[in-house]
Write a protein that holds these residues in place. Structure first.
Motif, PDB file in Angstrom:
ATOM      1  N   SER A 181      33.593  44.442  35.125  1.00 10.81           N
ATOM      2  CA  SER A 181      33.168  45.129  36.348  1.00 10.81           C
ATOM      3  C   SER A 181      34.343  45.931  36.876  1.00 10.81           C
ATOM      4  CB  SER A 181      32.704  44.125  37.406  1.00 10.81           C
ATOM      5  OG  SER A 181      33.795  43.435  37.990  1.00 10.81           O
ATOM      6  N   ALA A 182      34.028  47.002  37.593  1.00 12.14           N
ATOM      7  CA  ALA A 182      35.078  47.858  38.148  1.00 12.14           C
ATOM      8  C   ALA A 182      35.916  47.099  39.168  1.00 12.14           C
ATOM      9  CB  ALA A 182      34.445  49.092  38.785  1.00 12.14           C
ATOM     10  N   ALA A 183      35.262  46.266  39.991  1.00  9.79           N
ATOM     11  CA  ALA A 183      35.986  45.518  41.020  1.00  9.79           C
ATOM     12  C   ALA A 183      36.972  44.535  40.395  1.00  9.79           C
ATOM     13  CB  ALA A 183      35.001  44.773  41.918  1.00  9.79           C
ATOM     14  N   LEU A 184      36.538  43.879  39.320  1.00  8.06           N
ATOM     15  CA  LEU A 184      37.414  42.912  38.658  1.00  8.06           C
ATOM     16  C   LEU A 184      38.556  43.633  37.945  1.00  8.06           C
ATOM     17  CD1 LEU A 184      37.422  39.839  38.433  1.00  8.06           C
ATOM     18  CD2 LEU A 184      36.291  40.058  36.220  1.00  8.06           C
ATOM     19  N   ARG A 185      38.278  44.789  37.355  1.00  7.37           N
ATOM     20  CA  ARG A 185      39.331  45.575  36.708  1.00  7.37           C
ATOM     21  C   ARG A 185      40.361  46.043  37.738  1.00  7.37           C
ATOM     22  NH1 ARG A 185      42.093  45.937  32.468  1.00  7.37           N
ATOM     23  NH2 ARG A 185      40.144  45.575  31.313  1.00  7.37           N
ATOM     24  N   ASP A 186      39.899  46.482  38.909  1.00  7.58           N
ATOM     25  CA  ASP A 186      40.816  46.907  39.962  1.00  7.58           C
ATOM     26  C   ASP A 186      41.699  45.746  40.410  1.00  7.58           C
ATOM     27  OD1 ASP A 186      39.782  49.440  39.857  1.00  7.58           O
ATOM     28  OD2 ASP A 186      38.496  49.207  41.630  1.00  7.58           O
ATOM     29  N   LEU A 187      41.117  44.564  40.546  1.00  5.78           N
ATOM     30  CA  LEU A 187      41.886  43.396  40.955  1.00  5.78           C
ATOM     31  C   LEU A 187      42.939  43.059  39.913  1.00  5.78           C
ATOM     32  CD1 LEU A 187      42.365  40.980  42.860  1.00  5.78           C
ATOM     33  CD2 LEU A 187      40.641  39.724  41.531  1.00  5.78           C
ATOM     34  N   TYR A 188      42.554  43.112  38.632  1.00  9.03           N
ATOM     35  CA  TYR A 188      43.508  42.816  37.561  1.00  9.03           C
ATOM     36  C   TYR A 188      44.684  43.788  37.603  1.00  9.03           C
ATOM     37  CZ  TYR A 188      45.592  42.324  32.969  1.00  9.03           C
ATOM     38  OH  TYR A 188      46.495  42.157  31.954  1.00  9.03           O
ATOM     39  N   GLU A 189      44.376  45.067  37.723  1.00 14.77           N
ATOM     40  CA  GLU A 189      45.456  46.065  37.730  1.00 14.77           C
ATOM     41  C   GLU A 189      46.358  45.888  38.949  1.00 14.77           C
ATOM     42  OE1 GLU A 189      43.466  49.791  37.394  1.00 14.77           O
ATOM     43  OE2 GLU A 189      43.017  49.546  35.247  1.00 14.77           O
ATOM     44  N   GLU A 190      45.778  45.496  40.077  1.00 20.04           N
ATOM     45  CA  GLU A 190      46.574  45.287  41.282  1.00 20.04           C
ATOM     46  C   GLU A 190      47.543  44.119  41.110  1.00 20.04           C
ATOM     47  OE1 GLU A 190      46.042  43.459  45.761  1.00 20.04           O
ATOM     48  OE2 GLU A 190      44.318  44.473  44.848  1.00 20.04           O
TER      49      GLU A 190
END
Length: 278
Positions: A181-190
């Motif tokens: 998911s985009a939200a989970l990918r954003d969290l990982y990158e953060e």
């Protein structure tokens, strides 16, 4: 005459999930009790699968409940699984059960998170560990990954930070592989971009394995799982983590909940927590 469904149909989606799971058409066919030819026809749009077949293939491909609805819609069927808000009255018994579980686990820390690690419930054991963190990290919605790895969060208190950070990032990567998911990918990158707290003593962490074996006085504390070693109140507490999810969920919200409990890894940690909460 064969009707070819458009590329936006269920076939390409099923093929993408099969390839993500690294399963061949033959293997999937054997699991689902179908022929490889039929699977091929579904994926190329030459055959429209029944609703039951979509659900069967989704189950054998371990497709998350949320994405099973997308597969059904792409195949021309109505979604099967509701997405009920956690505060909905119909989930009252679920919330009560979770609260009972969390309070019953005290004085040890336990929390419930959703698909993006936002904290939806926590007990007093967790509150104790978060004591003293800046308000910006404790503003709702709390995020367990962010609180743990942020340089102003728990990270400076974690004695084996490099090891524990690697464990959490691996966990995030596995979750992304299973339910992208985009939200989970954003969290990982953060969180992957967070710097290690300054100052961070890597040499001290390198000595942690020896300490972990005998940090509870003269009593040996054998390692049976990777511990979280965290400073609290002038002590170093040691925990091992376990995660539980619901079996065969029929609701997207429920399917994405995870209950994480921190079990004391040694008698000293257990005694300290009992003295604080008791």
């Amino acid at each position: 005459m064969t009707t070819v469904l458009p590329d936006t149909g269920v076939g390409p989606l099923l093929r993408a999930w099969r390839e993500r799971r690294k399963v061949s058409q033959l293997e999937l066919a054997l699991r689902a009790g179908a022929s490889a030819r039929h699977i091929s026809f579904i994926e190329t749009g030459r055959s429209r699968p029944s609703e039951d077949m979509v659900l069967k293939l989704a189950e054998h491909l371990d497709v998350p409940v949320r994405d099973r609805n997308a597969l059904l819609l792409a195949a021309g069927y109505a979604p099967r699984y509701a997405r009920t808000p956690l505060d909905d009255p119909t989930l009252g018994s679920l919330r009560a059960g979770l609260e009972h579980l969390l309070s019953g686990y005290e004085p040890y820390p336990a929390l419930v998170v959703d698909a993006t690690y936002s904290v939806v419930a926590a007990n007093r054991g967790i509150t104790l560990l978060l004591d003293g963190l800046p308000e910006q990290l404790l503003t709702a919605p709390l995020n367990a990954m962010r609180i743990t790895l942020h340089p102003k969060g728990l990270a400076p208190r974690i004695r084996n930070l490099r090891t524990w950070r690697g464990h959490l990032l691996d966990q995030l990567e596995r979750r992304l592989a299973l339910a992208p998911s985009a939200a989970l990918r954003d969290l990982y990158e953060e969180v992957a971009a967070y710097p290690l707290p300054d100052p961070y003593d890597a040499a001290e962490e390198a000595e942690e394995p020896e300490r972990q074996q005998a940090h509870a006085g003269d009593e040996l504390a054998p390692l049976f799982a990777l511990p979280l070693r965290i400073e609290h109140g002038g002590r170093v507490l040691s925990f091992v983590s376990s995660i539980a999810t619901f079996n065969t969920p029929l609701d997207v919200t429920v399917a994405e909940l995870a209950i994480e409990t921190l079990l004391p890894a040694d008698p000293a940690t257990a005694a300290h927590l009992r003295s604080l909460v008791g």
